[in-house]
Design a protein around this motif. Structure first.
Motif, PDB file in Angstrom:
ATOM      1  N   HIS A 185     -46.104  32.068  -9.453  1.00 10.35           N
ATOM      2  CA  HIS A 185     -46.653  33.101  -8.577  1.00 10.35           C
ATOM      3  C   HIS A 185     -48.164  33.249  -8.748  1.00 10.35           C
ATOM      4  O   HIS A 185     -48.802  33.957  -7.959  1.00 10.35           O
ATOM      5  CB  HIS A 185     -45.993  34.450  -8.884  1.00 10.35           C
TER       6      HIS A 185
ATOM      7  N   LYS B 200     -43.540  28.002  -2.845  1.00  9.00           N
ATOM      8  CA  LYS B 200     -42.505  28.892  -2.324  1.00  9.00           C
ATOM      9  C   LYS B 200     -42.223  30.076  -3.236  1.00  9.00           C
ATOM     10  O   LYS B 200     -41.272  30.824  -3.012  1.00  9.00           O
ATOM     11  CB  LYS B 200     -41.220  28.100  -2.073  1.00  9.00           C
ATOM     12  N   ALA B 201     -43.080  30.256  -4.258  1.00  8.00           N
ATOM     13  CA  ALA B 201     -42.921  31.390  -5.177  1.00  8.00           C
ATOM     14  C   ALA B 201     -44.103  32.347  -5.057  1.00  8.00           C
ATOM     15  O   ALA B 201     -44.422  33.061  -6.001  1.00  8.00           O
ATOM     16  CB  ALA B 201     -42.781  30.889  -6.609  1.00  8.00           C
ATOM     17  N   THR B 202     -44.787  32.321  -3.925  1.00  3.64           N
ATOM     18  CA  THR B 202     -45.932  33.170  -3.566  1.00  3.64           C
ATOM     19  C   THR B 202     -47.238  32.752  -4.226  1.00  3.64           C
ATOM     20  O   THR B 202     -48.270  33.399  -4.030  1.00  3.64           O
ATOM     21  CB  THR B 202     -45.692  34.673  -3.866  1.00  3.64           C
TER      22      THR B 202
ATOM     23  N   ILE C 124     -40.745  22.653  -8.035  1.00  5.64           N
ATOM     24  CA  ILE C 124     -41.524  23.637  -7.290  1.00  5.64           C
ATOM     25  C   ILE C 124     -41.736  23.113  -5.873  1.00  5.64           C
ATOM     26  O   ILE C 124     -42.234  22.003  -5.683  1.00  5.64           O
ATOM     27  CB  ILE C 124     -42.888  23.892  -7.959  1.00  5.64           C
TER      28      ILE C 124
END
Length: 226
Positions: A105, A155-157, A140
């Motif tokens: 993130h 895709k995890a901000t 990831i």
């Protein structure tokens, strides 16, 4: 006896699936050490060149680890050319935080005196992450609609953005701000260029931190002027 049995079971599992065992060892070793991660991942961007370390590289890696752990919020590294500074700070360190350290993130703003240099190292970082070696250990994914040279997002901000010293950063706030060479050799001789870099560093960058109490700024450069 239970400990002995568990060790025997681990050995059996490793023998049954050596690939999974190697990946598990890599995950643990790389999580504990940035320099170990670099050694293991080096082949993903430099398959024909062996990685050579030394006390300076080890020292820089240890300080970056301290930034990741929250011990250091502002880090300035002064080293001469040829010390793997850009690859270490702007390529491998973000990939290490996103993968082995479990911080996908985190958002990175990278800047240099010329935007293309920051972009170059961001591309290398993405190449490492997309390599099968990395994906097998830390899968990831990237957003297809936000995967450009100067900006890409996972895709995890988490995301990475490339800028230049003095460039506008409106709309971007990073957990990590990396400045790699704020000016080149010629620019360092200019009073105006130095003043512009200093003003941008002191007035603009602090406002671009995601969280003032936790986010970090890292600058790495060779000394070019008193």
């Amino acid at each position: 006896m239970s400990d002995k049995m568990s060790q025997e079971e681990l050995i059996k599992q490793a023998l049954a699936n050596p690939k999974a065992a190697i990946e598990a060892i890599d995950r643990v070793d790389c999580e504990e050490s940035l320099i170990t991660f670099i050694k293991r991942a080096w082949h993903t961007i430099e398959p024909g060149t062996p990685f050579t370390t030394g006390w300076a590289v080890d020292c820089m890696a240890e300080h970056l680890e301290a930034v990741t752990s929250g011990e250091i919020k502002r880090l300035l590294i002064n080293v001469p050319p040829g010390c793997t500074k850009s690859v270490l700070v702007n390529t491998f360190w973000p990939a290490w935080e996103w993968g082995p350290k479990g911080l996908p993130h985190h958002r990175f703003i990278s800047a240099s005196y010329e935007r293309g240099l920051a972009t170059r190292d961001m591309i290398r970082c993405r190449d490492i992450i997309l390599d099968n070696w990395y994906q097998d250990r830390w899968p990831i994914g990237f957003k297809d609609d936000q995967s450009e040279k100067m900006f890409y997002a996972n895709k995890a901000t988490g995301w990475r953005f490339a800028s230049s010293v003095g460039g506008r950063l409106t709309g971007y706030r990073g957990d990590r701000i990396i400045i790699d060479d704020p000016h080149d050799t010629k620019g360092a001789e200019s009073d105006l260029v130095r003043a512009t870099a200093t003003r941008w560093f002191s007035e603009t960058l602090p406002t671009r931190l995601n969280r003032a109490d936790e986010s970090a700024m890292v600058m790495i450069m060779q000394r070019l002027h008193v």
